[in-house]
Design an enzyme around this catalytic site. Sequence first.
Site, PDB file in Angstrom:
ATOM      1  N   ALA A  71      54.148  40.605  40.130  1.00  0.00           N
ATOM      2  CA  ALA A  71      54.858  40.524  38.856  1.00  0.00           C
ATOM      3  C   ALA A  71      54.133  39.631  37.851  1.00  0.00           C
ATOM      4  O   ALA A  71      54.390  39.708  36.656  1.00  0.00           O
ATOM      5  CB  ALA A  71      56.266  39.991  39.098  1.00  0.00           C
ATOM      6  N   LYS A  72      53.262  38.763  38.338  1.00  0.00           N
ATOM      7  CA  LYS A  72      52.469  37.856  37.477  1.00  0.00           C
ATOM      8  C   LYS A  72      53.349  37.137  36.466  1.00  0.00           C
ATOM      9  O   LYS A  72      53.011  37.039  35.296  1.00  0.00           O
ATOM     10  CB  LYS A  72      51.323  38.609  36.810  1.00  0.00           C
ATOM     11  CG  LYS A  72      50.364  39.260  37.816  1.00  0.00           C
ATOM     12  CD  LYS A  72      49.127  39.857  37.199  1.00  0.00           C
ATOM     13  CE  LYS A  72      48.161  40.403  38.234  1.00  0.00           C
ATOM     14  NZ  LYS A  72      48.632  41.605  38.956  1.00  0.00           N
ATOM     15  N   ARG A  73      54.478  36.583  36.936  1.00  0.00           N
ATOM     16  CA  ARG A  73      55.407  35.895  36.065  1.00  0.00           C
ATOM     17  C   ARG A  73      54.994  34.437  35.878  1.00  0.00           C
ATOM     18  O   ARG A  73      54.009  33.969  36.447  1.00  0.00           O
ATOM     19  CB  ARG A  73      56.824  35.977  36.642  1.00  0.00           C
ATOM     20  CG  ARG A  73      57.379  37.395  36.747  1.00  0.00           C
ATOM     21  CD  ARG A  73      57.501  38.076  35.397  1.00  0.00           C
ATOM     22  NE  ARG A  73      58.353  39.250  35.455  1.00  0.00           N
ATOM     23  CZ  ARG A  73      57.958  40.504  35.642  1.00  0.00           C
ATOM     24  NH1 ARG A  73      56.681  40.795  35.778  1.00  0.00           N
ATOM     25  NH2 ARG A  73      58.837  41.500  35.668  1.00  0.00           N
TER      26      ARG A  73
ATOM     27  N   THR B 106      53.705  37.193  42.786  1.00  0.00           N
ATOM     28  CA  THR B 106      52.512  36.655  42.125  1.00  0.00           C
ATOM     29  C   THR B 106      52.924  35.956  40.828  1.00  0.00           C
ATOM     30  O   THR B 106      53.841  36.384  40.133  1.00  0.00           O
ATOM     31  CB  THR B 106      51.472  37.753  41.808  1.00  0.00           C
ATOM     32  OG1 THR B 106      52.073  38.744  40.966  1.00  0.00           O
ATOM     33  CG2 THR B 106      50.965  38.416  43.082  1.00  0.00           C
TER      34      THR B 106
ATOM     35  N   ASP C 226      48.097  41.598  32.785  1.00  0.00           N
ATOM     36  CA  ASP C 226      47.582  42.158  34.037  1.00  0.00           C
ATOM     37  C   ASP C 226      46.245  42.831  33.719  1.00  0.00           C
ATOM     38  O   ASP C 226      45.797  42.788  32.575  1.00  0.00           O
ATOM     39  CB  ASP C 226      48.603  43.164  34.601  1.00  0.00           C
ATOM     40  CG  ASP C 226      48.546  43.251  36.123  1.00  0.00           C
ATOM     41  OD1 ASP C 226      47.454  43.528  36.657  1.00  0.00           O
ATOM     42  OD2 ASP C 226      49.580  43.040  36.765  1.00  0.00           O
TER      43      ASP C 226
END
Lengths: 271, 271
Positions: A95-97, A121, B99
């Site tokens: 999710a790259k939060r 993530t 991303d």
Amino acid sequence: MTTQQLIDQIKKKQSFLCIGLDVDLNKIPKHLLKEEDPIFAFNKAIIEATHHLCVAYKPNTAFYEAYGIKGWQALEKTINYLNKNHPEIYTIADAKRGDIGNTSTMYAKAFLEDLGFDSVTVAPYMGKDSVEPFLAFKDKHTILLALTSNQGAFDFQTKSVDGVELYKQVLETSKSWKNAENLMYVVGATKAEFLADIRKIIPESFLLVPGVGAQGGNLQEVCKYGMNKSIGLLINSSRGIIYASQDGDFAEAAAQKAEELQLQMSEILSL
Amino acid sequence: MTTQQLIDQIKKKQSFLCIGLDVDLNKIPKHLLKEEDPIFAFNKAIIEATHHLCVAYKPNTAFYEAYGIKGWQALEKTINYLNKNHPEIYTIADAKRGDIGNTSTMYAKAFLEDLGFDSVTVAPYMGKDSVEPFLAFKDKHTILLALTSNQGAFDFQTKSVDGVELYKQVLETSKSWKNAENLMYVVGATKAEFLADIRKIIPESFLLVPGVGAQGGNLQEVCKYGMNKSIGLLINSSRGIIYASQDGDFAEAAAQKAEELQLQMSEILSL
């Protein structure tokens, strides 16, 4: 899931493969589009064909958000299916939060508690108080972006910060954060030689390595520089496996690609 | 929305206030919990009470994701309501995404095209090819995190990269990206004196400034150092406005707090 349970699964399956469930309706077999939930139908078939060959699945949330409410329903069904039918599998919400403290807590709760992923993530740019809320969850992992596999990694991540590359500062600094034992790191396989230096900073941590396959990384190189005594690697492959075929045999073709990687991994583990 | 349309709205309303719709079911008035969709009911009431006093609304996606499918439905209803009933209002999806290229495209499409927000916040850590897919959308803005308002901003953002602080490198580097005219930046108000230096690097760009109010920033200071000839500022307040009262008068109380800020802004604009 604890780190030891993940290691046990790796040893049992002789695999440290993670399969990225990045489902694009333009790329899945046409006959699945007739299903009520084509994304979940695709994931279910891929999971059933490959779960004995991999130890983890990693849906990238962008691919689900792109389909709005229906996408979120498919994500929810996928994680529920995994947790019910394959509880030994490690799950990663890619999710790259990352946000200020109380807001990061909401993301952490959503992914680790409500959806029930084993890990998520997180981007490090906002620093300690944006990451620690994720680390507070017991037996869950926070996978911090360190060195990503795209060209843009060279814009900031590899720039020298007080004499040390930014991504190494991220590794070093994060070691002092509360519950740092719950950290793993994203390290792109396109720069395998960087792994030797990375291991000097974080000898024990697990690394999630994207970029083997479609993005050009080499498995042997990654293992040579990145493996530690507890293996310490999750190698992710997404498109190379799930889109191996776009026909009726897509699940079998995915299993074949996954098995090729698993056999290479088994060989490396036996050395 | 074009930048000029935003500037026109600011001049007309004598306000550069952005209201953060960070809805927490534990903090909204109890009587709303009986509604079919309490989050949307709350947002609708806040919007109807304040839309003449502000120029933008900014839902932070974490607060919606925390409620799963229902949260996403509430977010969708909120943006649809705004676009239908108040099309002059500027909308910001505070999502802090980012991303690799093709995946960023999916996030960009989800927020800017499908949901129809005017802008989305993006984290810069993964560099150029993670941000440019957002910049490709015509008459939409990408609001890049530069200097955030939390304590963790000092972990990496203010560290010296080749002699210049990382957040200044982000500002400088991003100026050369394709469609850079679609960039705005997040700059926390807790460091108002930094704004003078920031304006030397990006004199023209709009800045989204959180941290006035709950996080302690000062409006006059921010305007002194951050305002440019096109105003160039969106000042965000979330909790200070939307939770001004937790009783039946919550909407009126929010309007009162918003008006206090709008009057200060009007005064500053008349100088």
